[in-house]
Design a protein around this motif. Structure first.
Motif, PDB file in Angstrom:
ATOM      1  N   SER A  35      94.677  -4.373 -13.685  1.00  0.00           N
ATOM      2  CA  SER A  35      93.318  -4.812 -13.382  1.00  0.00           C
ATOM      3  C   SER A  35      93.375  -6.044 -12.487  1.00  0.00           C
ATOM      4  O   SER A  35      94.412  -6.697 -12.341  1.00  0.00           O
ATOM      5  CB  SER A  35      92.538  -5.115 -14.666  1.00  0.00           C
ATOM      6  OG  SER A  35      93.108  -6.229 -15.339  1.00  0.00           O
ATOM      7  N   TYR A  36      92.229  -6.375 -11.919  1.00  0.00           N
ATOM      8  CA  TYR A  36      92.142  -7.581 -11.087  1.00  0.00           C
ATOM      9  C   TYR A  36      92.330  -8.848 -11.915  1.00  0.00           C
ATOM     10  O   TYR A  36      92.828  -9.858 -11.428  1.00  0.00           O
ATOM     11  CB  TYR A  36      90.789  -7.627 -10.367  1.00  0.00           C
ATOM     12  CG  TYR A  36      90.564  -6.462  -9.431  1.00  0.00           C
ATOM     13  CD1 TYR A  36      91.493  -6.147  -8.458  1.00  0.00           C
ATOM     14  CD2 TYR A  36      89.420  -5.687  -9.522  1.00  0.00           C
ATOM     15  CE1 TYR A  36      91.293  -5.082  -7.600  1.00  0.00           C
ATOM     16  CE2 TYR A  36      89.203  -4.627  -8.668  1.00  0.00           C
ATOM     17  CZ  TYR A  36      90.141  -4.325  -7.701  1.00  0.00           C
ATOM     18  OH  TYR A  36      89.943  -3.269  -6.854  1.00  0.00           O
ATOM     19  N   GLN A  37      91.952  -8.756 -13.172  1.00  0.00           N
ATOM     20  CA  GLN A  37      92.109  -9.915 -14.042  1.00  0.00           C
ATOM     21  C   GLN A  37      93.588 -10.248 -14.247  1.00  0.00           C
ATOM     22  O   GLN A  37      93.946 -11.426 -14.418  1.00  0.00           O
ATOM     23  CB  GLN A  37      91.423  -9.662 -15.393  1.00  0.00           C
ATOM     24  CG  GLN A  37      91.386 -10.863 -16.327  1.00  0.00           C
ATOM     25  CD  GLN A  37      90.588 -12.014 -15.747  1.00  0.00           C
ATOM     26  OE1 GLN A  37      89.543 -11.787 -15.139  1.00  0.00           O
ATOM     27  NE2 GLN A  37      91.080 -13.229 -15.927  1.00  0.00           N
ATOM     28  N   ASP A  38      94.421  -9.226 -14.193  1.00  0.00           N
ATOM     29  CA  ASP A  38      95.863  -9.481 -14.297  1.00  0.00           C
ATOM     30  C   ASP A  38      96.340 -10.362 -13.148  1.00  0.00           C
ATOM     31  O   ASP A  38      97.144 -11.284 -13.329  1.00  0.00           O
ATOM     32  CB  ASP A  38      96.633  -8.164 -14.297  1.00  0.00           C
ATOM     33  CG  ASP A  38      96.331  -7.325 -15.527  1.00  0.00           C
ATOM     34  OD1 ASP A  38      95.916  -7.924 -16.555  1.00  0.00           O
ATOM     35  OD2 ASP A  38      96.486  -6.097 -15.457  1.00  0.00           O
ATOM     36  N   ILE A  39      95.797 -10.109 -11.940  1.00  0.00           N
ATOM     37  CA  ILE A  39      96.187 -10.928 -10.790  1.00  0.00           C
ATOM     38  C   ILE A  39      95.627 -12.338 -10.928  1.00  0.00           C
ATOM     39  O   ILE A  39      96.295 -13.332 -10.618  1.00  0.00           O
ATOM     40  CB  ILE A  39      95.703 -10.270  -9.489  1.00  0.00           C
ATOM     41  CG1 ILE A  39      96.252  -8.853  -9.366  1.00  0.00           C
ATOM     42  CG2 ILE A  39      96.106 -11.094  -8.275  1.00  0.00           C
ATOM     43  CD1 ILE A  39      95.761  -8.098  -8.156  1.00  0.00           C
ATOM     44  N   VAL A  40      94.393 -12.429 -11.436  1.00  0.00           N
ATOM     45  CA  VAL A  40      93.781 -13.756 -11.642  1.00  0.00           C
ATOM     46  C   VAL A  40      94.597 -14.560 -12.639  1.00  0.00           C
ATOM     47  O   VAL A  40      94.872 -15.754 -12.429  1.00  0.00           O
ATOM     48  CB  VAL A  40      92.322 -13.600 -12.103  1.00  0.00           C
ATOM     49  CG1 VAL A  40      91.742 -14.951 -12.505  1.00  0.00           C
ATOM     50  CG2 VAL A  40      91.478 -12.961 -11.009  1.00  0.00           C
ATOM     51  N   ASP A  41      95.002 -13.899 -13.706  1.00  0.00           N
ATOM     52  CA  ASP A  41      95.821 -14.604 -14.698  1.00  0.00           C
ATOM     53  C   ASP A  41      97.194 -14.937 -14.142  1.00  0.00           C
ATOM     54  O   ASP A  41      97.754 -16.011 -14.435  1.00  0.00           O
ATOM     55  CB  ASP A  41      95.960 -13.732 -15.949  1.00  0.00           C
ATOM     56  CG  ASP A  41      94.615 -13.518 -16.639  1.00  0.00           C
ATOM     57  OD1 ASP A  41      93.710 -14.359 -16.430  1.00  0.00           O
ATOM     58  OD2 ASP A  41      94.472 -12.506 -17.360  1.00  0.00           O
ATOM     59  N   HIS A  42      97.742 -14.023 -13.337  1.00  0.00           N
ATOM     60  CA  HIS A  42      99.065 -14.266 -12.756  1.00  0.00           C
ATOM     61  C   HIS A  42      99.045 -15.478 -11.819  1.00  0.00           C
ATOM     62  O   HIS A  42      99.961 -16.306 -11.829  1.00  0.00           O
ATOM     63  CB  HIS A  42      99.534 -13.018 -12.014  1.00  0.00           C
ATOM     64  CG  HIS A  42     100.780 -13.228 -11.219  1.00  0.00           C
ATOM     65  ND1 HIS A  42     102.032 -13.367 -11.795  1.00  0.00           N
ATOM     66  CD2 HIS A  42     100.980 -13.330  -9.865  1.00  0.00           C
ATOM     67  CE1 HIS A  42     102.931 -13.556 -10.855  1.00  0.00           C
ATOM     68  NE2 HIS A  42     102.326 -13.531  -9.670  1.00  0.00           N
ATOM     69  N   LEU A  43      97.975 -15.586 -11.011  1.00  0.00           N
ATOM     70  CA  LEU A  43      97.869 -16.697 -10.068  1.00  0.00           C
ATOM     71  C   LEU A  43      97.240 -17.944 -10.686  1.00  0.00           C
ATOM     72  O   LEU A  43      97.254 -19.009 -10.066  1.00  0.00           O
ATOM     73  CB  LEU A  43      97.034 -16.269  -8.848  1.00  0.00           C
ATOM     74  CG  LEU A  43      97.596 -15.111  -8.015  1.00  0.00           C
ATOM     75  CD1 LEU A  43      96.602 -14.704  -6.934  1.00  0.00           C
ATOM     76  CD2 LEU A  43      98.923 -15.508  -7.384  1.00  0.00           C
ATOM     77  N   ASN A  44      96.693 -17.753 -11.905  1.00  0.00           N
ATOM     78  CA  ASN A  44      96.020 -18.868 -12.572  1.00  0.00           C
ATOM     79  C   ASN A  44      94.882 -19.431 -11.698  1.00  0.00           C
ATOM     80  O   ASN A  44      94.748 -20.638 -11.489  1.00  0.00           O
ATOM     81  CB  ASN A  44      97.021 -19.972 -12.914  1.00  0.00           C
ATOM     82  CG  ASN A  44      96.504 -20.903 -13.995  1.00  0.00           C
ATOM     83  OD1 ASN A  44      95.547 -20.587 -14.706  1.00  0.00           O
ATOM     84  ND2 ASN A  44      97.131 -22.064 -14.131  1.00  0.00           N
ATOM     85  N   LEU A  45      94.030 -18.515 -11.186  1.00  0.00           N
ATOM     86  CA  LEU A  45      92.959 -18.906 -10.267  1.00  0.00           C
ATOM     87  C   LEU A  45      91.802 -19.623 -10.945  1.00  0.00           C
ATOM     88  O   LEU A  45      90.958 -20.212 -10.266  1.00  0.00           O
ATOM     89  CB  LEU A  45      92.418 -17.655  -9.550  1.00  0.00           C
ATOM     90  CG  LEU A  45      93.388 -16.965  -8.591  1.00  0.00           C
ATOM     91  CD1 LEU A  45      92.749 -15.721  -8.001  1.00  0.00           C
ATOM     92  CD2 LEU A  45      93.803 -17.913  -7.478  1.00  0.00           C
ATOM     93  N   THR A  46      91.739 -19.593 -12.256  1.00  0.00           N
ATOM     94  CA  THR A  46      90.620 -20.239 -12.955  1.00  0.00           C
ATOM     95  C   THR A  46      90.754 -21.750 -13.032  1.00  0.00           C
ATOM     96  O   THR A  46      89.830 -22.437 -13.471  1.00  0.00           O
ATOM     97  CB  THR A  46      90.500 -19.657 -14.375  1.00  0.00           C
ATOM     98  OG1 THR A  46      91.750 -19.822 -15.061  1.00  0.00           O
ATOM     99  CG2 THR A  46      90.133 -18.179 -14.307  1.00  0.00           C
ATOM    100  N   THR A  47      91.865 -22.279 -12.595  1.00  0.00           N
ATOM    101  CA  THR A  47      92.038 -23.733 -12.620  1.00  0.00           C
ATOM    102  C   THR A  47      91.344 -24.366 -11.409  1.00  0.00           C
ATOM    103  O   THR A  47      90.996 -23.699 -10.441  1.00  0.00           O
ATOM    104  CB  THR A  47      93.524 -24.099 -12.599  1.00  0.00           C
ATOM    105  OG1 THR A  47      94.102 -23.627 -11.373  1.00  0.00           O
ATOM    106  CG2 THR A  47      94.242 -23.469 -13.782  1.00  0.00           C
ATOM    107  N   GLU A  48      91.162 -25.677 -11.484  1.00  0.00           N
ATOM    108  CA  GLU A  48      90.499 -26.409 -10.416  1.00  0.00           C
ATOM    109  C   GLU A  48      91.417 -26.680  -9.226  1.00  0.00           C
ATOM    110  O   GLU A  48      90.954 -27.142  -8.183  1.00  0.00           O
ATOM    111  CB  GLU A  48      89.983 -27.754 -10.963  1.00  0.00           C
ATOM    112  CG  GLU A  48      88.949 -27.629 -12.069  1.00  0.00           C
ATOM    113  CD  GLU A  48      87.607 -27.158 -11.529  1.00  0.00           C
ATOM    114  OE1 GLU A  48      87.331 -27.431 -10.349  1.00  0.00           O
ATOM    115  OE2 GLU A  48      86.858 -26.500 -12.268  1.00  0.00           O
ATOM    116  N   ALA A  49      92.714 -26.391  -9.349  1.00  0.00           N
ATOM    117  CA  ALA A  49      93.667 -26.786  -8.321  1.00  0.00           C
ATOM    118  C   ALA A  49      93.436 -26.055  -7.001  1.00  0.00           C
ATOM    119  O   ALA A  49      93.709 -26.600  -5.930  1.00  0.00           O
ATOM    120  CB  ALA A  49      95.091 -26.534  -8.811  1.00  0.00           C
TER     121      ALA A  49
END
Length: 447
Positions: A23-37
């Motif tokens: 899923s796309y969420q797997d990529i989001v979690d892999h890249l840790n895109l939810t952080t402010e960095a």
């Protein structure tokens, strides 16, 4: 052997299930895109390397051009592409996913703005950014732009305008961000003509793209300038404005065939002059208050208005000369009438008027006057009737005098002859001036 086959089948099913679970969420979690960095700073691994932003603009519609406020209102499509050095994933590890969309609030985005924009964009915003596996990010947005444009209305309504849109960064200079056009001028023009939906009064001609650098406060800034070249369709203004004024000019010329001794000519010219004044008020609402050059259409209206004003003054002068000549002629004929001895018929008429019996004259048949006298005698016999009959007798005497001296009707005084010469000379001058002025104006409009 059977157990081995069962294990192989279960392994294949389990691998397939794991492949379908990507899923796309797997990529989001892999890249840790939810952080402010990812949205705090410019996404580069080396701060000395500028971020290259590829930008293109496509014109969808020309919503309006306001000459009074000097504004250009297009509806455009803006597309930006840049690279984020912190983002990368292997599509083979995520079921072949190469790109996906992500809310734009989670990533850094170039602060590209339009310098000529005067009002905030009220079109629906695009909330997403397209992110690719190699770190490339793209963002597209539809915009209704209200921008300033230096309009040259000298040749209105046969004018061609050039309006610029300058895209630049508000916080990043050329050492931090470079703005690169995706299409050159010819490709951008072709793309705009393919996607243009509405033009209205204006016709799109060309879109040119150029880079521009300027220095401010010791820093060099990179800009990308899109120049829209548009041409006005003049048919509506020609039909509603130019032709009516030309028709009024023709009517004013035709008024010279109206006799000068009648009052209709003067009132007709005043009416035409007032009609031109109304059209000038309409023109004042269209053209801007300030302009580098006087608009040709304003010169067109003012010159025709001045010519009609001179024509009106000439008519007043001619009418004055004709009235003076008429008074002079009347005085001359009155002097001749006083020197003519009264004949017997007039004496009989005055006696008949005094007695209120019959009213006949040498120049009229008694049978024609008898019904009138009978009607008068039968209606009233007072002092008012006698006064009325005396006036009739005086008018008959004046008519007989003028009939006896036809020179009083045919002779024209010096004032009348002068008025005729002035009228003919001014008509020729008026016609030649109008033709020359319209020819010169046409050449100026078409070059």
């Amino acid at each position: 052997m059977t157990n081995l086959l069962l294990v192989l089948v279960l392994s294949a099913v389990g691998g397939s299930a794991r492949g379908q679970a990507c899923s796309y969420q797997d990529i989001v979690d892999h890249l840790n895109l939810t952080t402010e960095a990812y949205k705090l700073t410019r996404p580069v691994l080396d701060h000395t390397r500028p971020t290259s932003v590829e930008l293109t603009v496509v014109l969808y519609a020309i919503l309006g051009v306001n000459e009074k406020t000097q504004t250009f209102i297009p509806f455009i499509w803006k597309f930006m592409v840049w690279n984020n050095d912190h983002i990368f994933w292997d599509p083979a590890q995520f079921c072949g996913i190469t790109d996906f969309t992500i809310p734009q609030g989670l990533l850094w985005k170039p602060d590209i703005f339009i310098e000529e924009m005067t009002e905030k964009d009220d079109s629906p915003p695009n909330p997403y950014i397209i992110l690719r596996h190699n770190g490339s990010a793209s963002f597209e947005q539809d915009m209704r732009v209200v921008s300033t444009c230096k309009l040259d209305v000298h040749k209105f309504p046969f004018d061609t305008q050039q309006c610029n849109m300058t895209f630049g960064s508000m916080a990043h200079d050329s050492y931090q961000m470079r703005i690169i056009p995706v299409f050159n001028s010819s490709r951008a023009t072709e793309s705009t003509k393919e996607n243009l939906q509405s033009q209205g009064e204006w016709e799109f001609l060309h879109l040119s793209v150029s880079n521009n650098n300027f220095s401010h406060d010791g820093r060099l800034w990179d800009q990308l300038v899109f120049t829209f070249v548009i041409k006005r369709r003049p048919l509506l203004h020609v039909i509603n404005f130019l032709l009516p004024i030309l028709f009024f000019l023709c009517l004013d010329l035709a008024s010279y065939f109206i006799p000068d001794h009648r009052g209709e000519k003067l009132s007709f010219k005043v009416t035409v002059l007032l009609a031109i004044s109304v059209l000038l008020l309409i023109l004042n609402d269209i053209l801007p208050s300030m302009s580098n050059k006087t608009p040709l259409i304003a010169t067109y209206c003012i010159v025709i208005f001045a010519m009609m004003l001179l024509s009106l003054l000439e008519t007043i002068l001619v009418t004055h000369l004709m009235e003076g000549d008429a008074l002079e002629k009347l005085a001359r004929c009155t002097d001749k009438a006083e020197r003519i001895p009264p004949d017997g018929n007039m004496t009989e008429e005055r006696q008949e008027v005094g007695s209120l019996s019959t009213c006949t004259s040498g120049s009229e048949k008694p049978q024609e006057m008898l019904p009138v006298l009978q009607e008068v005698n039968n209606s009233v016999l007072g002092a008012e009737s006698r006064a009325l009959l005396l006036m009739v007798a005086e008018l008959k005497e004046l008519h007989r005098t003028l009939s006896a001296h036809p020179s009083c009707r045919k002779e024209g005084g010096k004032s009348a002859l002068l008025a005729g010469k002035i009228n003919k000379a001014f008509f020729v001058f008026y016609l030649v001036t109008a033709v020359l002025f319209l020819s010169l104006l046409y050449l100026e409009w078409t070059t």
